[in-house]
Motif scaffolding. Sequence first.
Motif, mmCIF file in Angstrom:
data_model
loop_
_atom_site.group_PDB
_atom_site.id
_atom_site.type_symbol
_atom_site.label_atom_id
_atom_site.label_comp_id
_atom_site.label_asym_id
_atom_site.label_seq_id
_atom_site.Cartn_x
_atom_site.Cartn_y
_atom_site.Cartn_z
ATOM 1 N N GLU A 2 0.831 -1.211 0.000
ATOM 2 C CA GLU A 2 0.000 0.000 0.000
ATOM 3 C C GLU A 2 0.863 1.258 0.000
ATOM 4 N N LYS A 3 2.017 1.173 0.632
ATOM 5 C CA LYS A 3 2.950 2.300 0.644
ATOM 6 C C LYS A 3 4.250 1.834 -0.001
ATOM 7 N N VAL A 4 4.627 2.521 -1.055
ATOM 8 C CA VAL A 4 5.831 2.177 -1.808
ATOM 9 C C VAL A 4 6.718 3.408 -1.863
ATOM 10 N N ILE A 5 7.988 3.224 -1.579
ATOM 11 C CA ILE A 5 8.954 4.325 -1.657
ATOM 12 C C ILE A 5 9.784 4.136 -2.919
ATOM 13 N N ILE A 6 9.852 5.204 -3.694
ATOM 14 C CA ILE A 6 10.572 5.174 -4.977
ATOM 15 C C ILE A 6 11.585 6.303 -4.979
ATOM 16 N N ARG A 7 12.823 5.997 -5.259
ATOM 17 C CA ARG A 7 13.872 7.014 -5.379
ATOM 18 C C ARG A 7 14.050 7.328 -6.844
ATOM 19 N N VAL A 8 14.076 8.617 -7.166
ATOM 20 C CA VAL A 8 14.266 9.074 -8.556
ATOM 21 C C VAL A 8 15.468 10.010 -8.554
ATOM 22 N N ARG A 9 16.494 9.632 -9.331
ATOM 23 C CA ARG A 9 17.727 10.427 -9.401
ATOM 24 C C ARG A 9 18.001 10.857 -10.830
#
Length: 179
Positions: free
Chosen positions: A170-177
């Motif tokens: 339900e909660k997803v952490i995505i790093r965008v660089r």
Amino acid sequence: MHGSIFNLLKRFVQTQYDYSTWLKLVELSGLSSADFDMNEVYPDAQIYALVGQAASMTGIPAEQLQEKFGEFLVPDLMLVYKRYVQPGWGTLEMIENTEEAMHGAVRRDAPGTRPPVLHVTRLSDKELEVQYESERRMGALAVGIIRGLATYFDEVDEIEVEPLTREDEEKVIIRVRQR
């Protein structure tokens, strides 16, 4: 899920395969119709059935299919929401403004829809952390959309997208660089 997403999924399947594949997918998913009204909201169970059946038919994991579909969606999404996009924006700025501008418009203009909530934190000039929240658990779709934005803004060689948590939560952490 909004009918427009089903219609775009139909087009995605037809583009990747053909119309008969779409019809077979709908039939095997147990749905009564292969047509979806653009202005209707359909039960989430229908999208899950279609994606699950597509994964079974192709042997491609559901998360990977969602990512590919997310990438496919971007040109259409940008066409629909172009009035909210400022000149000079790139991938990072688009992500930063999606929740307020695009998702805000969806909530106002299409009652009954529930787009995911995005909490975006700017970690540096070239890095964002996106917290995706949705009971639909389709974070892979968000990852695909972010990759599609990089392609749309011609930054695909510069943008790195990394899910830091499982994409089916339900909660997803995505790093965008940006390199």
